[in-house]
Design an enzyme around this catalytic site. Structure first.
Site, PDB file in Angstrom:
ATOM      1  N   GLY A  21       0.429  -5.262   0.690  1.00  0.00           N
ATOM      2  CA  GLY A  21      -0.657  -5.300  -0.290  1.00  0.00           C
ATOM      3  C   GLY A  21      -0.184  -5.857  -1.629  1.00  0.00           C
ATOM      4  CB  ALA A  65      -0.876  -0.007   1.246  1.00  0.00           C
ATOM      5  CD  GLU A  68       1.036  -6.249   5.390  1.00  0.00           C
ATOM      6  OE1 GLU A  68       1.866  -7.086   5.797  1.00  0.00           O
ATOM      7  OE2 GLU A  68       0.411  -6.392   4.336  1.00  0.00           O
ATOM      8  CD  GLU A  78      -2.840  -8.064   2.105  1.00  0.00           C
ATOM      9  OE1 GLU A  78      -2.573  -6.859   1.902  1.00  0.00           O
ATOM     10  OE2 GLU A  78      -3.549  -8.453   3.047  1.00  0.00           O
TER      11      GLU A  78
HETATM   12  O1  ZOZ Z   1      10.972   0.830   0.868  1.00  0.00           O
HETATM   13  C1  ZOZ Z   1      11.278  -0.475   1.265  1.00  0.00           C
HETATM   14  C2  ZOZ Z   1      10.134  -0.962   2.100  1.00  0.00           C
HETATM   15  O2  ZOZ Z   1      10.283  -1.880   2.878  1.00  0.00           O
HETATM   16  N1  ZOZ Z   1       8.963  -0.319   1.959  1.00  0.00           N
HETATM   17  C3  ZOZ Z   1       7.827  -0.617   2.779  1.00  0.00           C
HETATM   18  C4  ZOZ Z   1       7.172  -1.886   2.371  1.00  0.00           C
HETATM   19  C5  ZOZ Z   1       5.973  -2.139   3.225  1.00  0.00           C
HETATM   20  O3  ZOZ Z   1       5.991  -1.984   4.419  1.00  0.00           O
HETATM   21  N2  ZOZ Z   1       4.894  -2.566   2.575  1.00  0.00           N
HETATM   22  C6  ZOZ Z   1       3.673  -2.817   3.241  1.00  0.00           C
HETATM   23  C7  ZOZ Z   1       2.866  -1.572   3.284  1.00  0.00           C
HETATM   24  S1  ZOZ Z   1       1.408  -1.783   4.220  1.00  0.00           S
HETATM   25  C8  ZOZ Z   1       0.428  -2.642   3.202  1.00  0.00           C
HETATM   26  O4  ZOZ Z   1       0.768  -2.953   2.106  1.00  0.00           O
HETATM   27  C9  ZOZ Z   1      -0.859  -3.014   3.822  1.00  0.00           C
HETATM   28  C10 ZOZ Z   1      -1.981  -3.039   2.858  1.00  0.00           C
HETATM   29  O5  ZOZ Z   1      -1.840  -3.176   1.682  1.00  0.00           O
HETATM   30  C11 ZOZ Z   1      -3.291  -2.892   3.457  1.00  0.00           C
HETATM   31  C12 ZOZ Z   1      -4.370  -2.886   2.420  1.00  0.00           C
HETATM   32  C13 ZOZ Z   1      -5.712  -2.596   2.983  1.00  0.00           C
HETATM   33  C14 ZOZ Z   1      -6.081  -1.160   2.790  1.00  0.00           C
HETATM   34  C15 ZOZ Z   1      -7.477  -0.931   3.367  1.00  0.00           C
HETATM   35  C16 ZOZ Z   1      -7.650   0.557   3.590  1.00  0.00           C
HETATM   36  C17 ZOZ Z   1      -8.798   0.832   4.555  1.00  0.00           C
HETATM   37  C18 ZOZ Z   1      11.557  -1.343   0.017  1.00  0.00           C
HETATM   38  C19 ZOZ Z   1      12.163  -2.665   0.505  1.00  0.00           C
HETATM   39  C20 ZOZ Z   1      10.313  -1.579  -0.758  1.00  0.00           C
HETATM   40  C21 ZOZ Z   1      12.579  -0.619  -0.892  1.00  0.00           C
HETATM   41  O6  ZOZ Z   1      13.734  -0.327  -0.157  1.00  0.00           O
HETATM   42  P1  ZOZ Z   1      14.836   0.664  -0.775  1.00  0.00           P
HETATM   43  O7  ZOZ Z   1      15.888   0.818   0.275  1.00  0.00           O
HETATM   44  O8  ZOZ Z   1      15.203   0.186  -2.108  1.00  0.00           O
HETATM   45  O9  ZOZ Z   1      14.083   2.040  -1.010  1.00  0.00           O
HETATM   46  P2  ZOZ Z   1      13.536   3.077   0.077  1.00  0.00           P
HETATM   47  O10 ZOZ Z   1      13.064   2.385   1.288  1.00  0.00           O
HETATM   48  O11 ZOZ Z   1      14.520   4.168   0.209  1.00  0.00           O
HETATM   49  O12 ZOZ Z   1      12.245   3.612  -0.664  1.00  0.00           O
HETATM   50  C22 ZOZ Z   1      12.322   4.457  -1.800  1.00  0.00           C
HETATM   51  C23 ZOZ Z   1      11.260   5.505  -1.690  1.00  0.00           C
HETATM   52  O13 ZOZ Z   1       9.973   4.882  -1.729  1.00  0.00           O
HETATM   53  C24 ZOZ Z   1       9.202   5.240  -0.591  1.00  0.00           C
HETATM   54  N3  ZOZ Z   1       8.390   4.080  -0.241  1.00  0.00           N
HETATM   55  C25 ZOZ Z   1       8.824   2.815  -0.071  1.00  0.00           C
HETATM   56  N4  ZOZ Z   1       7.784   2.000   0.185  1.00  0.00           N
HETATM   57  C26 ZOZ Z   1       6.695   2.783   0.177  1.00  0.00           C
HETATM   58  C27 ZOZ Z   1       7.070   4.102  -0.078  1.00  0.00           C
HETATM   59  N5  ZOZ Z   1       6.199   5.111  -0.133  1.00  0.00           N
HETATM   60  C28 ZOZ Z   1       4.909   4.803   0.069  1.00  0.00           C
HETATM   61  N6  ZOZ Z   1       4.472   3.557   0.323  1.00  0.00           N
HETATM   62  C29 ZOZ Z   1       5.318   2.529   0.387  1.00  0.00           C
HETATM   63  N7  ZOZ Z   1       4.870   1.289   0.610  1.00  0.00           N
HETATM   64  C30 ZOZ Z   1      10.215   5.600   0.459  1.00  0.00           C
HETATM   65  O14 ZOZ Z   1       9.668   6.445   1.431  1.00  0.00           O
HETATM   66  C31 ZOZ Z   1      11.290   6.281  -0.370  1.00  0.00           C
HETATM   67  O15 ZOZ Z   1      10.831   7.584  -0.634  1.00  0.00           O
HETATM   68  P3  ZOZ Z   1      11.880   8.785  -0.789  1.00  0.00           P
HETATM   69  O16 ZOZ Z   1      11.034   9.991  -0.959  1.00  0.00           O
HETATM   70  O17 ZOZ Z   1      12.651   8.797   0.504  1.00  0.00           O
HETATM   71  O18 ZOZ Z   1      12.730   8.438  -1.952  1.00  0.00           O
END
Ligand code: ZOZ
Ligand code: NAD
Length: 711
Positions: A107, A63, A130, A110
């Site tokens: 998500g 998400a 999550e 999912e």
């Molecule tokens: O960014 C790493 C990561 O682990 N992201 C989070 C993954 C996560 O926790 N996913 C689960 C989200 S919750 C969910 O998915 C629940 C759900 O669907 C519920 C649905 C029901 C809804 C019902 C509503 C009532 C990752 C491993 C992916 C990549 O790592 P990197 O080190 O390569 O890159 P980062 O962490 O520096 O990220 C790059 C930029 O992307 C932004 N970002 C990452 N994941 C995001 C996200 N922004 C929004 N949502 C995400 N999931 C991150 O902030 C960063 O941004 P900038 O601006 O710093 O570049």
């Protein structure tokens, strides 16, 4: 909106491509786009099967986390929910295939579970992380994952949140196939081929929600849930979401699918609206925000770091050398004597062996890492190093002498880093002819384990040295936070009043064990006195001696730890400190300490009284907050969320509280100030309210929203 999701038809297969950089989060427009793609392909006669794939570096990372704040603040999201998309994929009359590279998280996984088939590149990782955001899977993942992977694996993945490799996911049935090849084109071609084959087959395409074969009996489920709960109470102590995730996964066995998903949705919402979730989401973005330095743009050139050299193979130097070796960077490690060098290397070897025993590394990986560390007592190779890290004793004269030597030998352009924990980085830099290359790299003990790296910017540190250090932190798998050059920088400067108040409380009548219990129950990894015993009480004593300006005359100073040191009670290393320690490091109260505290109170006219748990918590945590406010105002931290990251990653501050500054914001700064004013009236000097705290409390503001630039 249209550009977030593209469709095309290849060899009779409809391909839906999510293109929402950087991580293909399910932001508004993405679910709509996938849904429209599925609907169009279902009625498109050219298409016999559907592939869902991500563009760029990943499948779907979950998400869009930014959307959660909008939901909880009442600005509800419009458009189809994720569940509608999952159902559309699962109910599609044509087989649907998720083609995964990079990450299928939350998500994202999912959505993939809604597909009839899932295939992935070997390098892909899948997970339900999550709980790390204080929530549980909310798009039916807790009900589908046990049907795919079995209840035990689903419990582990949903409750702990750690991702798994494609190979493991394949073994557990989450993936149907691992595609040969490494590139996106390999995946795309493999997916179109796979989809074409299943599209042509006469077999029925099972819906995951109807697969019951891997679900266990209710009795076994109860047992598995009990064991999972016992584990998370230990490894995620104080976190609410993991227990709720276990409850939800358990419903996959005890309830029909339709009821299980209803229960999941209720729990998801309860978690989403909790303060723990707000705190953990705050930390997720805080960690990423910390990488952004306003006057050092992202495109600042960095100096390549291919070879490192470390001075001092003691507690820190050895750990720092391990960090470099773990990142594949060859490192020279220099000591003064052969004996000290051997001692240092023996510790490194022991640490690696322990990691290997725990399964963190294979024997081969340990060999590779050890081979990258060259122990020596000479300066050989220091002239070729891209970075020299100094980790000798904490003594200014010695550090200056060492930096003069480094200056003479290091190559032009090498980064010169000091691991000092309190000393003035500018003064150290002045000992060299190139202060622009000097910076603080403040690792935390044990350096090979602790994630935090405070990067201390001196007055003359060059911007590319800052940029290089931030990049290096990531390479070393650390969370780098830039801080200013002041005594103790950010972390130790705040820790000082925190631990001072803990000592004062003991001198005023609180039992040491109660002080530690209150902070432990708050969620801290350890209480402040137990931490002192672990680090060594003599370290604090030496700091108090070497920095007399910290305790001007006439101001109350903590007495207990100096007195403990005088009795030879240095903490765990002497098996006696605030507590006594058994051979197994078990901690016991000691009447000698109680007697000593009584003596100190009597001799110094400190009135002893009964002290409540609330007072213990306020005196310690608000001491952190008041000092944090000063640090922020002085610009020693760029933003309050940086302080939160430092405390969560370096000091065991409970992550589900979001860090001390976020915690203060949640309590309300007016309330914090009221308490600080009362403490000031009662205890004087140390509790003078920080001007920024007063200002923000008066304005109804918060640390999180305050910006030095705007002030
Ligand atoms: O960014 C790493 C990561 O682990 N992201 C989070 C993954 C996560 O926790 N996913 C689960 C989200 S919750 C969910 O998915 C629940 C759900 O669907 C519920 C649905 C029901 C809804 C019902 C509503 C009532 C990752 C491993 C992916 C990549 O790592 P990197 O080190 O390569 O890159 P980062 O962490 O520096 O990220 C790059 C930029 O992307 C932004 N970002 C990452 N994941 C995001 C996200 N922004 C929004 N949502 C995400 N999931 C991150 O902030 C960063 O941004 P900038 O601006 O710093 O570049
Ligand atoms: P330590 O006493 O364990 O190790 C220091 C080592 O430096 C010793 O082995 C000593 O022989 C060696 N040494 C002294 N002079 C040297 C020289 N000229 N060349 C090469 N080696 C030399 O100390 P430590 O705990 O590793 O601390 C080192 C630095 O790291 C200090 O500045 C300390 O403040 C800082 N630090 C310590 C911690 C901690 O928890 N121990 C945490 C963060 C930072």
């Amino acid at each position: 909106m249209a550009s977030l999701v593209r469709t095309s038809v290849e060899a009779g297969v409809g391909v839906i491509t999510v293109d929402n950089p950087p991580v293909n989060a399910l932001s508004p427009g993405v679910p709509e786009g996938i849904l429209a793609g599925v609907e169009a392909f279902v009625s498109d006669e050219r298409v016999r099967a559907i592939v869902l794939i991500g563009a760029g570096r990943t499948f779907i990372a979950g998400a869009d986390i930014k959307e959660f704040g909008k939901i909880t603040s009442g600005k509800k999201r419009r458009g189809p929910g994720l569940v509608t998309v999952v159902h559309a994929l699962e109910d599609s009359l044509k087989p649907t295939v998720a083609a995964i590279h990079g990450f299928a998280f939350g998500g994202g996984l999912e959505v993939a579970q809604g597909c009839h088939y899932r295939i992935a590149l070997e390098s892909a990782r899948v997970g339900q992380p999550e709980v790390k955001l204080g929530i549980i899977p909310g798009a039916q993942g807790t009900q589908r994952l046990p049907r795919l992977a079995g209840v035990a694996k689903a419990l582990e993945m949903c409750a702990l949140g750690d991702p798994i490799s494609a190979a493991e996911a394949h073994r557990f049935g989450i993936l149907d196939a691992v595609v040969p090849g490494a590139g996106h084109d390999d995946l795309r071609a493999g997916a179109v081929r796979f989809a074409g084959e299943v599209g042509d087959s006469k077999e029925t395409h099972a819906k995951v929600r109807e697969r019951e074969g891997k679900l266990c009996s209710p009795d076994e489920c109860r047992q598995l849930c009990g064991a999972a709960a016992a584990k998370v109470r230990k490894v995620r102590r104080g976190h609410a979401a993991p227990l709720r995730a276990i409850e939800a996964v358990g419903c996959s066995v005890t309830m029909p699918f339709a009821e299980g998903v209803k229960r999941e949705s209720e729990i998801f919402r309860e978690c989403l609206f909790s303060t723990q979730s707000k705190a953990l989401i705050h930390l997720f973005f805080a960690e990423r925000q910390a990488r952004k330095i306003p006057d050092v743009p992202k495109d600042t050139p960095v100096r390549p770091i291919r070879a490192a050299a470390v001075l001092g193979a003691g507690t820190m130097g050895g750990g720092i050398a391990m960090c470099y070796a773990n990142a594949g960077i060859p490192v020279r490690l220099k000591e003064v004597t052969q004996e000290a060098l051997e001692r240092g290397m023996a510790t490194i070897r022991m640490n690696y062996e322990r990691s290997a025993k725990r399964g963190r590394f294979t024997a081969e990986q340990v060999r590779e890492r050890l081979a990258l560390i060259t122990p020596q007592t000479t300066w050989d190779g220091f002239g070729e190093a891209d970075i020299v890290v100094e980790a000798v004793f904490e003594n200014m004269a010695l550090k200056k002498e060492v930096f003069r030597e480094i200056d003479a030998i290091a190559r032009k352009g090498a980064v010169l880093a000091t691991n000092t924990s309190t000393l003035d980085v500018d003064e150290i830099a002045q000992a060299t002819s190139r202060p622009q290359d000097v910076i603080g790299h403040h690792f935390f003990s044990p350096a090979n384990i602790m994630r935090l790296l405070e990067i201390v910017r001196g007055k003359r540190t060059a911007k590319d040295v800052v940029a290089t250090s931030m990049m290096l932190a990531k390479t070393l798998r650390k969370v780098g936070v830039l801080v200013g050059n002041c005594h103790g920088f950010v972390g130790n400067r705040m820790f000082h009043p925190y631990r001072r108040e803990a000592q004062f409380l003991a001198e005023e009548g609180a039992r040491p064990v109660d002080i530690d219990r209150v902070l432990y129950e708050f969620g801290a990894a350890m209480g402040p006195l137990a931490v002192g015993d672990l680090a060594g009480l003599d370290i604090g004593m030496r700091v108090r001696k070497e920095a007399p300006h910290l305790y001007p005359p006439g101001v109350r100073r903590p007495l207990a730890e100096d007195a403990l040191c005088e009795l030879g009670r240095y903490g765990q290393k002497t098996k006696k400190g605030w507590y006594t320690y058994g051979d197994d490091r078990s901690r016991h109260e000691d009447p000698e300490v109680d007697a000593l505290l009584l003596e100190i109170s009597a001799a110094n006219g400190i009135e002893r009284r009964s002290i409540s748990d609330d007072e213990i918590l306020e005196r310690t945590v608000f001491a952190l907050v008041n000092e944090g406010a000063r640090i922020l105002e002085e610009g020693m931290a760029l933003r309050s969320s940086d302080i939160d990251v430092i405390y969560a990653y370096g000091y065991g501050f409970p992550p589900f509280r979001g860090g001390p500054m976020f915690y203060a914001d949640l309590v309300g700064l007016d309330r914090v100030l009221d308490s600080v004013r009362i403490l000031h009236a009662d205890h004087g000097h140390w509790w003078k309210p920080a001007p920024l705290l007063e200002q923000l409390a008066a304005e109804g503001g918060s640390f999180s929203k305050w910006s030095a630039a705007a002030a």
